[in-house]
Design a protein around this motif. Sequence first.
Motif, short mmCIF file in Angstrom:
data_model
loop_
_atom_site.label_atom_id
_atom_site.label_comp_id
_atom_site.label_asym_id
_atom_site.label_seq_id
_atom_site.Cartn_x
_atom_site.Cartn_y
_atom_site.Cartn_z
N ARG A 62 -6.14 -22.90 -23.75
CA ARG A 62 -6.04 -23.72 -24.95
C ARG A 62 -5.35 -22.98 -26.09
O ARG A 62 -4.58 -23.55 -26.86
N ALA A 63 -5.63 -21.71 -26.20
CA ALA A 63 -5.03 -20.87 -27.23
C ALA A 63 -5.12 -19.42 -26.80
O ALA A 63 -5.88 -19.08 -25.88
N VAL A 64 -4.34 -18.56 -27.44
CA VAL A 64 -4.33 -17.13 -27.14
C VAL A 64 -4.55 -16.36 -28.43
O VAL A 64 -3.93 -16.66 -29.46
N VAL A 65 -5.45 -15.38 -28.38
CA VAL A 65 -5.63 -14.43 -29.48
C VAL A 65 -5.07 -13.10 -28.99
O VAL A 65 -5.51 -12.59 -27.95
N PHE A 66 -4.13 -12.54 -29.72
CA PHE A 66 -3.42 -11.36 -29.21
C PHE A 66 -3.18 -10.36 -30.32
O PHE A 66 -2.86 -10.71 -31.46
N GLY A 67 -3.32 -9.08 -29.98
CA GLY A 67 -2.99 -7.99 -30.88
C GLY A 67 -2.76 -6.73 -30.09
O GLY A 67 -3.44 -6.49 -29.08
N CYS A 68 -1.79 -5.92 -30.50
CA CYS A 68 -1.52 -4.67 -29.78
C CYS A 68 -1.07 -3.60 -30.76
O CYS A 68 -0.74 -3.88 -31.91
N ARG A 69 -1.06 -2.38 -30.29
CA ARG A 69 -0.62 -1.25 -31.09
C ARG A 69 0.92 -1.25 -31.24
O ARG A 69 1.63 -1.80 -30.38
N PRO A 70 1.43 -0.64 -32.29
CA PRO A 70 2.88 -0.66 -32.51
C PRO A 70 3.68 0.09 -31.45
O PRO A 70 4.89 -0.13 -31.34
N ASP A 71 3.04 0.97 -30.66
CA ASP A 71 3.78 1.68 -29.63
C ASP A 71 3.90 0.88 -28.35
O ASP A 71 4.50 1.34 -27.38
N LYS A 72 3.35 -0.33 -28.33
CA LYS A 72 3.44 -1.19 -27.15
C LYS A 72 4.60 -2.17 -27.28
O LYS A 72 5.14 -2.39 -28.37
N ASP A 73 4.97 -2.79 -26.16
CA ASP A 73 6.04 -3.80 -26.16
C ASP A 73 5.45 -5.14 -26.58
O ASP A 73 5.27 -6.05 -25.77
N GLY A 74 5.13 -5.25 -27.87
CA GLY A 74 4.53 -6.47 -28.37
C GLY A 74 5.42 -7.68 -28.18
O GLY A 74 4.94 -8.77 -27.83
N ALA A 75 6.72 -7.51 -28.38
CA ALA A 75 7.64 -8.64 -28.23
C ALA A 75 7.66 -9.15 -26.79
O ALA A 75 7.67 -10.36 -26.55
N GLY A 76 7.65 -8.22 -25.84
CA GLY A 76 7.66 -8.63 -24.44
C GLY A 76 6.39 -9.36 -24.05
O GLY A 76 6.44 -10.37 -23.32
N MET A 77 5.26 -8.88 -24.51
CA MET A 77 3.99 -9.55 -24.20
C MET A 77 3.91 -10.91 -24.88
O MET A 77 3.48 -11.90 -24.27
N LEU A 78 4.36 -10.99 -26.14
CA LEU A 78 4.34 -12.26 -26.85
C LEU A 78 5.21 -13.30 -26.15
O LEU A 78 4.85 -14.48 -26.07
N ALA A 79 6.36 -12.88 -25.65
CA ALA A 79 7.24 -13.82 -24.96
C ALA A 79 6.54 -14.44 -23.75
O ALA A 79 6.64 -15.66 -23.51
#
Length: 407
Positions: free
Chosen positions: A305-322
């Motif tokens: 239904r929805a996603v709650v997401f957060g990661c550290r700046p050293d991670k590939d946040g853009a790739g995971m968000l996509a």
Amino acid sequence: MDSSEDFDWRRALFERRRLGVRLGVEPLVALLEARHGPLCERPPFVVTQVVGTNGKGSTSAMLAHALRELGQGPVGLFTSPHLHRVGERVQVDGVAVEDAHVREEFAAIARCEADMGLERLSFFEVLTAIALGHFVARGCRHVVLEAGLGGRYDATTAVHAQLTVITRIGMDHQAVLGDTLDAIAGEKAAVIRPGVPSVTCAQEALAAEVIRAVAADKDAPLLLAPPTARAPLGLPGDHQRHNAGMALAALDALGLPGVGVDALDAVAWPGRLEFIDGLCFDVAHNVDAVAAVLAALRARGQAVRAVVFGCRPDKDGAGMLALLQAEGAPVWRVALEGAGEGDYPSATDPRLLEALTRARGEAGCVLVCGSHALVAPLRAWALGLAQPGDGPRLDDPRVDAEPPQRR
């Protein structure tokens, strides 16, 4: 509420994360030998070291669980990071040590450092020393050590292992391990010891080639573990079939052949596709792990239904968000303390908790994934647990504090 005494030791311990990633185990070995004799070269228990990028914790938990079920206990298990309190990292026969034990041992280690004139151990090294000392005191027969982020210089490499398990290798911690898959695989595979058997699973071609070459160079038997026919009941998902296969292959290498996946069915490992009242928690914090979680949810017909997401700046946040946004459900970004994301709410923001409360009563699930520092407080909220005293910054080692330092 913690007492001031507890706060002081916690602050002193967690501030050691500012030492960053320390490449080299010599000070740790010196301290362990001073406190426990020839522990590193001749451990009084059978050691299995588990390295890799994804699946280390699950594989370690499965192996420790199966060893205990097969009457091989006491079994020590050292993992990282924790979800709610630091003592969760050190378990014997499935029971985590009390934080009071961590406090006492940390004080003893600090005194030993001072008496010996040793360089201060890093956060992860201190916890590794506490774990190994506890396993000695409890008379463990088997010990499963999950490496931190690395391999070659990881603190868990300080003690001789009789078996190495290399889980799925992917792109993560590039600032420390290298920015190509083969470089990362080289750091992980470096823990393979001459003549000591290793177990791995199907890997990307580059990673597989590196692992095979290192094993051949060290004349170390290498076993490629096939996935099990199904995942253990306690850890769903196709990716867990590969982890389960490695756990069973490890049992075979340890002299316990013919064990089936049913021996793993009662394993419990929080924060891995864990469903709590309409919420699904998973500590997937790299692209491969997020892809595995989404595939597992699709395979079980679970609508998101929805996603709650957060990661550290050293991670590939853009790739995971996509990947997450491609599922078509709204993605609610969450800021992690110190991550420079002031435009997003925190994990304990009342607006977020109110939205989660509403969503829990609707069809489908809300996926909460990313850093342990996100999953931990929201899982505590979902279970009605008291907020942990260790603070929100649970990822370790702190790769964003200082550049890696070689000793």
